[in-house]
Motif scaffolding. Structure first.
Motif, mmCIF file in Angstrom:
data_model
loop_
_atom_site.group_PDB
_atom_site.id
_atom_site.type_symbol
_atom_site.label_atom_id
_atom_site.label_comp_id
_atom_site.label_asym_id
_atom_site.label_seq_id
_atom_site.Cartn_x
_atom_site.Cartn_y
_atom_site.Cartn_z
ATOM 1 N N LEU A 68 11.539 -15.736 22.011
ATOM 2 C CA LEU A 68 11.373 -15.484 23.355
ATOM 3 C C LEU A 68 11.126 -16.902 23.841
ATOM 4 C CD1 LEU A 68 9.657 -12.106 23.862
ATOM 5 C CD2 LEU A 68 12.062 -12.732 24.324
ATOM 6 N N VAL A 69 10.309 -17.716 23.282
ATOM 7 C CA VAL A 69 9.595 -19.062 23.825
ATOM 8 C C VAL A 69 10.040 -20.360 23.036
ATOM 9 C CG1 VAL A 69 7.545 -20.063 24.283
ATOM 10 C CG2 VAL A 69 7.532 -17.744 24.561
ATOM 11 N N GLY A 70 10.052 -20.183 21.680
ATOM 12 C CA GLY A 70 10.478 -21.312 20.973
ATOM 13 C C GLY A 70 9.430 -21.537 19.789
ATOM 14 N N TRP A 71 9.807 -22.353 18.874
ATOM 15 C CA TRP A 71 9.438 -22.859 17.821
ATOM 16 C C TRP A 71 7.781 -23.301 17.906
ATOM 17 C CZ3 TRP A 71 10.548 -20.573 13.348
ATOM 18 C CH2 TRP A 71 11.874 -20.345 13.237
ATOM 19 N N GLY A 72 7.551 -24.092 19.010
ATOM 20 C CA GLY A 72 6.427 -24.479 19.329
ATOM 21 C C GLY A 72 5.150 -23.303 19.606
ATOM 22 N N ALA A 73 5.700 -22.338 20.295
ATOM 23 C CA ALA A 73 4.889 -21.175 20.436
ATOM 24 C C ALA A 73 4.481 -20.457 19.035
ATOM 25 C CB ALA A 73 5.176 -20.149 21.473
ATOM 26 N N PHE A 74 5.437 -20.404 18.197
ATOM 27 C CA PHE A 74 5.391 -19.786 16.844
ATOM 28 C C PHE A 74 4.452 -20.593 16.118
ATOM 29 C CE2 PHE A 74 6.952 -19.757 12.481
ATOM 30 C CZ PHE A 74 6.695 -18.424 12.240
ATOM 31 N N ALA A 75 4.738 -21.841 16.184
ATOM 32 C CA ALA A 75 3.803 -22.785 15.458
ATOM 33 C C ALA A 75 2.269 -22.464 15.825
ATOM 34 C CB ALA A 75 4.209 -24.078 15.424
ATOM 35 N N PHE A 76 1.864 -22.470 17.129
ATOM 36 C CA PHE A 76 0.522 -22.360 17.535
ATOM 37 C C PHE A 76 0.068 -21.028 16.987
ATOM 38 C CE2 PHE A 76 -2.149 -20.275 20.824
ATOM 39 C CZ PHE A 76 -3.142 -21.205 20.838
ATOM 40 N N MET A 77 0.841 -19.886 16.934
ATOM 41 C CA MET A 77 0.364 -18.475 16.573
ATOM 42 C C MET A 77 0.169 -18.701 15.143
ATOM 43 S SD MET A 77 0.013 -16.474 19.094
ATOM 44 C CE MET A 77 0.296 -16.848 20.712
ATOM 45 N N MET A 78 1.010 -19.472 14.676
ATOM 46 C CA MET A 78 0.846 -19.249 13.151
ATOM 47 C C MET A 78 -0.625 -20.181 12.778
ATOM 48 S SD MET A 78 2.910 -17.273 11.770
ATOM 49 C CE MET A 78 2.651 -16.393 13.410
ATOM 50 N N VAL A 79 -0.795 -21.144 13.465
ATOM 51 C CA VAL A 79 -2.049 -21.933 13.225
ATOM 52 C C VAL A 79 -3.294 -20.960 13.596
ATOM 53 C CG1 VAL A 79 -3.366 -23.898 14.160
ATOM 54 C CG2 VAL A 79 -1.017 -24.246 13.772
#
Length: 166
Positions: free
Chosen positions: A104-115
């Protein structure tokens, strides 16, 4: 030791995330309220109120998770049962949110959630029960270097007694 600073960082991130989620849902509730439109016959006032209430509840949940991480960092010991349940549920929520945000948002948001997920999991594991030499049971593979038993050490396993003919 690195576990206390990681718990503090996890707590700060969870506090910031709590405020961000609450403000985002409040903003979305205001947008729905000002449009004065219905979605499939739903009342726009009800959608606005539920968005605001949901944002506050979700924000309080993340803030409570932040308190659990902060207490673990300040006390330098594992959180209690309630704190562990909160942090485990927050880890699951961040895993699910990461899966949804990548599309929905992109890989940056995914990376933040994984951090954030990594910070929470590290906090849980770093303050978990550590098995030291006093906790090790005899013959559990923690002693000896003689190469017996597949290199695990410990006492060899004795054969069972032979059956008697009586």
């Amino acid at each position: 030791m690195v576990r206390r600073p990681v718990a503090w960082v996890a707590a700060i991130v969870l506090f910031v995330e709590a405020v961000g989620i609450a403000l985002l849902n409040w903003f979305l509730g205001e947008v729905v309220d000002r449009q004065d439109m219905s979605l499939a016959g739903l009342d726009s006032d009800m959608m606005s109120a539920s968005s605001k209430i949901g944002g506050l509840v979700f924000g309080l949940y993340f803030a409570l998770c932040g308190v659990a991480a902060l207490l673990a960092g300040v006390r330098n010991r594992a959180p209690g049962v309630f704190g562990r349940v909160l942090l485990i549920s927050a880890a699951v929520v961040h895993g699910l949110l990461g899966a949804f945000t990548v599309g929905l948002v992109g890989w940056g948001a995914f990376a933040f959630m994984m951090v954030v997920l990594g910070l929470i999991v590290f906090t849980l594991l770093a303050f978990g029960p550590a098995a030291g030499p006093a906790d090790a049971a005899p013959g559990d593979g923690s002693g000896g270097v003689d190469g017996a038993n597949g290199g695990k050490g410990g006492a060899p396993v004795a054969a069972p007694p032979a059956p008697s003919a009586s």
